[in-house]
Every structure is written in structure tokens, then in C-alpha cells.
Design a protein around this motif. Structure first.
Motif, PDB file in Angstrom:
ATOM      1  N   THR A  77       0.870  -1.155  -0.036  1.00 19.72           N
ATOM      2  CA  THR A  77      -0.050  -0.035  -0.086  1.00 19.72           C
ATOM      3  C   THR A  77       0.943   1.211  -0.028  1.00 19.72           C
ATOM      4  O   THR A  77       2.201   1.134   0.132  1.00 19.72           O
ATOM      5  N   PHE A  78       0.384   2.175  -0.044  1.00 17.71           N
ATOM      6  CA  PHE A  78       1.121   3.747   0.000  1.00 17.71           C
ATOM      7  C   PHE A  78       1.235   4.312   1.273  1.00 17.71           C
ATOM      8  O   PHE A  78       0.042   4.192   2.245  1.00 17.71           O
ATOM      9  N   LYS A  79       2.190   5.057   1.723  1.00 14.61           N
ATOM     10  CA  LYS A  79       2.300   5.995   2.676  1.00 14.61           C
ATOM     11  C   LYS A  79       2.574   7.290   2.432  1.00 14.61           C
ATOM     12  O   LYS A  79       3.639   7.645   1.694  1.00 14.61           O
ATOM     13  N   LEU A  80       1.808   8.223   3.299  1.00 14.26           N
ATOM     14  CA  LEU A  80       2.161   9.614   3.135  1.00 14.26           C
ATOM     15  C   LEU A  80       2.791  10.173   4.321  1.00 14.26           C
ATOM     16  O   LEU A  80       3.210  11.416   4.301  1.00 14.26           O
ATOM     17  N   GLY A  81       3.072   9.446   5.399  1.00 16.07           N
ATOM     18  CA  GLY A  81       3.595   9.698   6.431  1.00 16.07           C
ATOM     19  C   GLY A  81       3.118   8.704   7.675  1.00 16.07           C
ATOM     20  O   GLY A  81       2.726   7.672   7.606  1.00 16.07           O
ATOM     21  N   VAL A  82       3.615   9.437   8.772  1.00 13.83           N
ATOM     22  CA  VAL A  82       3.297   8.565  10.279  1.00 13.83           C
ATOM     23  C   VAL A  82       2.514   9.526  11.199  1.00 13.83           C
ATOM     24  O   VAL A  82       2.970  10.271  11.384  1.00 13.83           O
ATOM     25  N   GLN A  83       1.431   8.782  11.612  1.00 14.82           N
ATOM     26  CA  GLN A  83       0.690   9.330  12.728  1.00 14.82           C
ATOM     27  C   GLN A  83       0.896   8.978  14.117  1.00 14.82           C
ATOM     28  O   GLN A  83       0.952   7.935  14.331  1.00 14.82           O
ATOM     29  N   TYR A  94      -0.719  13.795  15.831  1.00 13.95           N
ATOM     30  CA  TYR A  94      -0.058  14.629  14.687  1.00 13.95           C
ATOM     31  C   TYR A  94       0.197  13.685  13.752  1.00 13.95           C
ATOM     32  O   TYR A  94       0.734  12.433  13.918  1.00 13.95           O
ATOM     33  N   VAL A  95       0.680  14.113  12.389  1.00  7.62           N
ATOM     34  CA  VAL A  95       1.173  13.425  11.530  1.00  7.62           C
ATOM     35  C   VAL A  95       2.522  13.948  10.888  1.00  7.62           C
ATOM     36  O   VAL A  95       2.649  15.264  10.663  1.00  7.62           O
ATOM     37  N   HIS A  96       3.499  13.183  10.958  1.00  7.00           N
ATOM     38  CA  HIS A  96       4.630  13.626  10.417  1.00  7.00           C
ATOM     39  C   HIS A  96       4.699  13.067   8.736  1.00  7.00           C
ATOM     40  O   HIS A  96       4.649  12.101   8.492  1.00  7.00           O
ATOM     41  N   GLY A  97       4.205  14.113   7.703  1.00 10.39           N
ATOM     42  CA  GLY A  97       4.079  13.862   6.759  1.00 10.39           C
ATOM     43  C   GLY A  97       5.306  14.070   5.710  1.00 10.39           C
ATOM     44  O   GLY A  97       6.162  15.051   6.283  1.00 10.39           O
ATOM     45  N   PHE A  98       5.362  13.259   4.732  1.00 12.08           N
ATOM     46  CA  PHE A  98       6.585  13.736   3.740  1.00 12.08           C
ATOM     47  C   PHE A  98       6.247  14.767   2.866  1.00 12.08           C
ATOM     48  O   PHE A  98       5.187  15.366   2.790  1.00 12.08           O
ATOM     49  N   GLY A  99       7.322  15.239   2.210  1.00 11.42           N
ATOM     50  CA  GLY A  99       7.192  16.644   1.433  1.00 11.42           C
ATOM     51  C   GLY A  99       7.132  17.751   2.196  1.00 11.42           C
ATOM     52  O   GLY A  99       7.729  17.982   3.410  1.00 11.42           O
ATOM     53  N   GLY A 121      -2.988  34.197  16.205  1.00 14.15           N
ATOM     54  CA  GLY A 121      -4.433  33.805  16.066  1.00 14.15           C
ATOM     55  C   GLY A 121      -4.835  33.662  14.501  1.00 14.15           C
ATOM     56  O   GLY A 121      -5.978  33.571  14.280  1.00 14.15           O
ATOM     57  N   LEU A 122      -3.743  33.920  13.627  1.00 11.83           N
ATOM     58  CA  LEU A 122      -4.283  33.928  12.300  1.00 11.83           C
ATOM     59  C   LEU A 122      -4.189  32.613  11.579  1.00 11.83           C
ATOM     60  O   LEU A 122      -4.108  32.313  10.203  1.00 11.83           O
ATOM     61  N   ALA A 123      -3.667  31.524  12.337  1.00 11.17           N
ATOM     62  CA  ALA A 123      -3.293  29.961  11.805  1.00 11.17           C
ATOM     63  C   ALA A 123      -3.888  28.825  12.557  1.00 11.17           C
ATOM     64  O   ALA A 123      -3.630  29.142  13.634  1.00 11.17           O
ATOM     65  N   THR A 124      -4.025  27.892  11.984  1.00  8.39           N
ATOM     66  CA  THR A 124      -4.556  26.744  12.621  1.00  8.39           C
ATOM     67  C   THR A 124      -3.213  25.807  12.854  1.00  8.39           C
ATOM     68  O   THR A 124      -2.013  26.218  12.481  1.00  8.39           O
ATOM     69  N   ASP A 125      -3.501  24.559  13.133  1.00  4.05           N
ATOM     70  CA  ASP A 125      -2.281  23.626  13.184  1.00  4.05           C
ATOM     71  C   ASP A 125      -1.493  23.436  11.999  1.00  4.05           C
ATOM     72  O   ASP A 125      -1.964  23.692  11.004  1.00  4.05           O
ATOM     73  N   ILE A 126      -0.172  23.241  12.247  1.00  9.98           N
ATOM     74  CA  ILE A 126       0.944  23.353  11.129  1.00  9.98           C
ATOM     75  C   ILE A 126       0.631  22.277  10.256  1.00  9.98           C
ATOM     76  O   ILE A 126       0.708  22.298   8.777  1.00  9.98           O
ATOM     77  N   GLY A 127      -0.234  21.119  10.650  1.00 10.70           N
ATOM     78  CA  GLY A 127      -0.554  19.943   9.580  1.00 10.70           C
ATOM     79  C   GLY A 127      -1.566  20.735   8.512  1.00 10.70           C
ATOM     80  O   GLY A 127      -1.615  19.883   7.557  1.00 10.70           O
ATOM     81  N   ALA A 128      -2.280  21.623   8.839  1.00  6.36           N
ATOM     82  CA  ALA A 128      -3.414  22.121   7.735  1.00  6.36           C
ATOM     83  C   ALA A 128      -2.617  22.638   6.443  1.00  6.36           C
ATOM     84  O   ALA A 128      -3.281  22.748   5.453  1.00  6.36           O
ATOM     85  N   TYR A 129      -1.356  22.846   6.551  1.00  8.97           N
ATOM     86  CA  TYR A 129      -0.548  23.521   5.553  1.00  8.97           C
ATOM     87  C   TYR A 129       0.215  22.570   4.532  1.00  8.97           C
ATOM     88  O   TYR A 129       0.940  22.980   3.769  1.00  8.97           O
ATOM     89  N   SER A 130      -0.055  21.089   4.630  1.00 15.41           N
ATOM     90  CA  SER A 130       0.742  20.306   3.888  1.00 15.41           C
ATOM     91  C   SER A 130      -0.109  19.085   3.435  1.00 15.41           C
ATOM     92  O   SER A 130      -1.222  18.705   3.996  1.00 15.41           O
ATOM     93  N   LEU A 131       0.084  19.018   2.272  1.00 12.42           N
ATOM     94  CA  LEU A 131      -0.895  17.937   1.399  1.00 12.42           C
ATOM     95  C   LEU A 131      -0.806  16.796   1.902  1.00 12.42           C
ATOM     96  O   LEU A 131      -1.980  16.109   2.454  1.00 12.42           O
ATOM     97  N   ASN A 132       0.076  16.163   2.445  1.00 11.26           N
ATOM     98  CA  ASN A 132       0.186  14.793   2.903  1.00 11.26           C
ATOM     99  C   ASN A 132      -0.329  14.607   4.421  1.00 11.26           C
ATOM    100  O   ASN A 132      -0.996  13.678   4.558  1.00 11.26           O
ATOM    101  N   THR A 133      -0.189  15.831   5.125  1.00  7.65           N
ATOM    102  CA  THR A 133      -0.668  15.594   6.464  1.00  7.65           C
ATOM    103  C   THR A 133      -2.369  15.740   6.461  1.00  7.65           C
ATOM    104  O   THR A 133      -2.978  15.311   7.466  1.00  7.65           O
TER     105      THR A 133
END
Length: 507
Positions: A77-83, A94-99, A121-133
Motif C-alpha cells: 500500500t502507499f504511505k504519506l507519513g506517520v501518525q 499529529y502526522v509527520h508527513g513527507f514532502g 491567532g491567524l493560523a491553525t495547526d501546522i498540519g493544515a498546510y501540508s498536502l500529505n498531513t
């Protein structure tokens, strides 16, 4: 001048490491060398469901193996990262996403702008800005698209694989034997050394056969039959920083579609992995025997499976660390023979691949120049230590104090370079990658933030962007990522369409 080229390579041990080496050497060296691999079906291999990092695609490309062929043959199967679940605090995820994360501006990485936006207060969690996560928890996957703009996140999707390690070794064996690699079945009774310099001259089989060689590759697993038992190379023990020393592993029935990510859940004295394959799910519990018994560890694992177990849990014992020399005389150790770093970030197969690539780059002649050997060992040591520190980060950067194990990890002294990385990031979100270390800035940033290391400040050049523009920038990146994820098919649907594996043979 006499011909100093190496003509005979002997690989001691099969499994993933041995057959990866055999496949790569047969592809690159062609008819230059006679390649012989010695293994015993009686000994077997560790053989669990494996997760990888994206680098494996480069190895398959070297062999001329495409994704479809590889995934179908390994039930992959395919893997985009590790939760990561429950690591910094119980209930955290949280997800450590590749890329990449977002996109950089000028000299500054995206996360520097995110730090200021988060503070305002202008941003959400860092994961929201990565395709993989974003895509991983939603169960979506696709490889890079060729019909989108070059700056689209879909144009460069970083991914790795989950697969059955036993099937991968079998696949590589067919590949290598088709290219002339000779396999010998049997146990090695002894290792013969040249009296004048201590180099290995031959493997002596239980049958009495002597197998001579010029370059020997030790893929004999933890026991290190050549590198340690014959050459007494020595071992750097990392267990004071990575105290887990055992694992129990078991497959279970697949329940639901496979997730395009590995799951790592912290447990009272270690952590549990979950690796989804097409035909089953691989599971294991890595733990410290000082804080948990084998029976308790097996019970903890069995109590947290998705489906019915497929057999009894298998116990593995190990000591995290690395050989003092990965290359000693005319022996190069690969895989578990060279060292062991627990599979928290799926680096085991990468280390095999890296060792093979490094050996081909520094391929010796029969005089085995110590200059090459020293360089190889220095690079191997650097790689082990930098990956070691990345793994230590997961354990040490925790707020958990609910068990003696986590109290130890939270309060233990850490290597100096890791301590500097943490202090720099906590101060102003800065990370400076050390040369060619494996994990790049986005990986360190995601894990440090996921483990609740929040920077106090940010790079002063961020203030050159007006605050109203910063808000728009964050919103724009998030919108683009979400739109791209929505355009991706479901992971199971992609596999069914492109690379379904054949039915498993009856046992």
C-alpha cells in the motif's frame, strides 16, 4: 599492471538486506563480478510488515522496477507519513508527513511565517498546510500528477510504501537470480580468515564446502556472523538514549480500507506500530523490558489490534546501536548486522539502501584502500547518529509523566547536537540541517511542533510581510491544500484501479 578489480562477492544471509544487495550489485556490476548469496531456510528472517521512507523509490528506479510491479508483488500500500498518537500528551495526535509544508518565501521557510501567524491567532495547526498531513487522515492518495501546474502540491507528491518484507525479499531474489546471482542453501559453520592480515578468505559450510570471495557482505542479522563473531568489530550502544530493547510482532485480519499512513501509538513502556497491507495489517509493540514484561507487552499488543490475530506474537530482542565499523577489512555489514535503530520512523530499509549506495560509490579494489574504508565508516557513523537523534527527539520531547518509562525519557540527558537543535527551535523556530543528514527541515519541524516544542519567537525577517498579507497567505495555502486533497482519489480506490495484488497463496 595487475588487474586489481574485485571479481567475487559473497553475501552472507538473505532476507531484505541480502537480496537488496544482490539485486543492486547484479544490476550495477553486471558481469564484472560473480555474486553468490548464502542463506539457510532453517534460520529464516525477522520478516514483518515494513514501512519505508520515500527514498525506496530511488532504489526501485535503479533496478528498473516500477511502482505497479513492486506494489502488486509485495501486497503493498502507499504511505504519506506517520501518525503519532499519545506521544507528547495522552490524547495528542499529529502526522509527520513527507514532502513540503506550505511554500517558502525568499530565504525563509514557511514555518517561520506560520509561527507568527499562530501567535496572532491567524493560523491553525501546522498540519493544515501540508498536502500529505491533510490527505493521510482522510484516506486519500495519488502519485504526482503530470497535468497540473508545476507549483501545485499535486505536482510533487512525496510518498513511500507499506509492504510484506518476506514478499519483497522473494521478489528481489527472482530479480537477482535472473541476472546471474547464485544462491547457496545451507548454514555457515565457520569463517576462515587469512593468517597474515585477518581478512576473510572463505565461508565454510556445514556441508564442508568452502566458498571463497574477495568482498564479503554480512547480512546475517543481529548476530553479525562476519562483522562481529569473526572480526570482533565492536558495537556502539545507544540504549541509554533509546531504551526500548524488545518487540513483539503479529499480523491481524484487515478491517476496513488500508490507511495511507503508518500509525504509531505510545504505550506505557514504549509504542505500538500499525502497518496496513493489502491482505493483512502488520502490528508490533516496541518496549523496554526494564519497565514491562514480555507477557505484559504481548497482552498490550493483542488488546489493541483492529482485527483477529493471525498467529501468536513473535518476540524480538535487540540493542539499539551500530557497529564501530560498518566496513572492517573486506567485510561490509548491511541491515541488522550493521546496527539497529528501532522502526519508529521506518528507517531500517533506508539504511540498507544507503549502505549499498555508499559501497557502490566507494567500491574498492582488491587492495582495500583504508582511505575508502575510513570514509565509508565516517559517513555511516554520521548517518546512524543523525537518525538516532531524530528518534530520541520523539521520546525526550514529551510532557508525559504517567509512567516510570516516560519519566526516564523526559528527564534523560540527550546528545549535544540534539540539545542544540531543540534550544534553537524553541528560541526562534530555527533549524539548520547538518549537511546531508537524512531528515530534512520539514520533518524536524513537524515532530518538534507535534511534541509541543513551541518556539518563543520567529525570524525577524518575517515582519517584512504586513500582518494583513500574512493572514491572506495562510488562508490561501490552506485553501490550495484542501482543494488538492479533495481532487485525490481514495487510497483503496487507487489501489483497486492501478495495482491490486494477486490473491495470497494458500499456506
Amino acid at each position: 599492471m595487475s588487474d586489481m578489480r574485485i571479481r567475487q562477492i559473497v553475501i552472507a544471509g538473505g532476507g531484505t538486506a541480502g537480496w537488496m544487495a544482490a539485486a543492486a550489485f547484479s544490476k550495477v556490476l553486471g558481469n564484472e563480478c560473480a555474486i553468490r548469496l548464502v542463506e539457510s531456510e532453517e534460520i529464516g528472517t525477522v520478516g514483518v510488515g515494513e514501512g519505508t521512507v520515500p527514498h525506496l523509490k530511488l532504489f526501485n528506479n535503479l533496478l528498473g522496477v516500477d511502482d505497479v510491479e513492486f506494489v502488486r508483488n509485495t501486497q503493498g500500500t502507499f504511505k504519506l507519513g506517520v501518525q503519532f498518537n499519545d506521544w507528547a500528551r495522552l490524547g495528542d495526535s499529529y502526522v509527520h508527513g513527507f514532502g513540503e509544508i506550505g511554500h517558502d518565501i525568499s530565504l525563509l521557510p514557511f514555518h517561520q511565517f506560520w509561527i507568527k501567524a499562530r501567535q496572532r491567532g491567524l493560523a491553525t495547526d501546522i498540519g493544515a498546510y501540508s498536502l500529505n498531513t491533510v490527505a493521510a487522515p482522510r484516506g486519500r492518495f495519488m502519485p504526482s500528477a503530470t497535468d497540473v501546474p508545476a507549483n501545485s502540491p499535486l505536482a510533487n507528491v512525496a510518498y513511500a510504501y507499506h509492504f510484506d518484507a518476506g514478499l519483497y525479499a522473494r521478489f528481489l531474489r527472482r530479480y537477482a537470480e535472473q541476472r546471474g546471482v547464485r544462491r547457496t542453501e545451507g548454514r555457515i559453520a565457520s569463517v576462515e580468515l587469512r593468517p597474515h592480515d585477518g581478512f576473510v578468505s572463505a565461508l565454510v559450510m556445514e556441508s564442508g564446502e568452502r566458498i571463497e570471495g574477495e568482498l564479503f557482505i554480512d547480512c546475517s542479522g543481529f548476530r553479525g556472523l562476519l562483522i562481529e563473531q569473526a572480526l570482533h568489530t565492536g558495537y556502539h550502544d545507544f540504549s541509554h538514549w533509546l531504551p526500548c530493547d524488545r518487540a513483539v510482532a503479529v499480523g491481524c485480519e484487515r478491517v476496513g480500507p488500508p490507511t495511507p499512513y503508518t500509525r504509531s501509538t505510545a504505550r506505557p513502556a514504549g509504542w505500538q506500530w500499525r502497518i496496513p497491507l493489502q491482505h493483512r495489517t502488520g502490528n508490533g509493540h516496541v518496549y523496554c523490558s526494564k519497565y514491562m514484561s514480555d507477557d505484559e507487552a504481548a497482552a498490550e499488543l493483542l488488546a489493541n489490534l483492529d482485527g483477529a490475530p493471525l498467529g501468536e506474537p513473535r518476540l524480538l530482542r535487540f540493542t539499539t546501536g551500530a557497529r564501530k565499523q560498518a566496513w572492517n577489512r573486506n567485510v561490509v555489514a548491511l541491515g541488522l548486522a550493521g546496527g539497529f535503530l528501532e522502526p519508529l520512523e521506518s528507517t531500517s530499509i533506508y539504511m540498507i539502501q544507503s549502505g549499498i549506495a555508499r559501497l557502490l560509490d566507494m567500491f574498492p579494489q582488491r587492495d582495500f584502500s583504508p582511505v575508502l574504508t575510513d570514509r565509508y565508516n565516517a559517513r555511516a557513523r554520521f548517518e546512524y547518529e543523525r537518525i538516532r537523534d531524530f528518534l530520541i527527539l520523539h521520546y525526550h520531547a514529551t510532557e508525559r509523566d504517567d509512567t516510570p518509562f516516560w519519566n526516564y525519557c523526559r528527564t534523560m540527558p540527550v546528545p549535544g547536537q540534539l540539545d542544540e537543535y531543540i534550544r534553537l527551535f524553541r528560541d526562534s523556530g530555527r533549524f539548520y540541517r547538518d549537511g546531508e543528514e537524512m531528515f530534512a527541515t520539514p520533518s524536524w519541524v513537524q515532530v518538534m511542533l507535534g511534541q509541543r516544542i513551541m518556539p518563543r519567537g520567529y525570524h525577524p525577517l518575517v515582519d517584512q510581510m504586513p500582518e494583513q498579507d500574512l493572514a491572506g497567505f495562510m488562508a490561501s495555502v490552506s485553501q490550495v491544500v484542501n482543494a488538492c486533497v479533495e481532487a485525490m482519489p481514495m487510497h483503496q480506490a487507487f489501489i483497486d484501479k492501478v495495482c491490486p495484488a494477486p490473491a495470497m497463496e494458500a499456506a
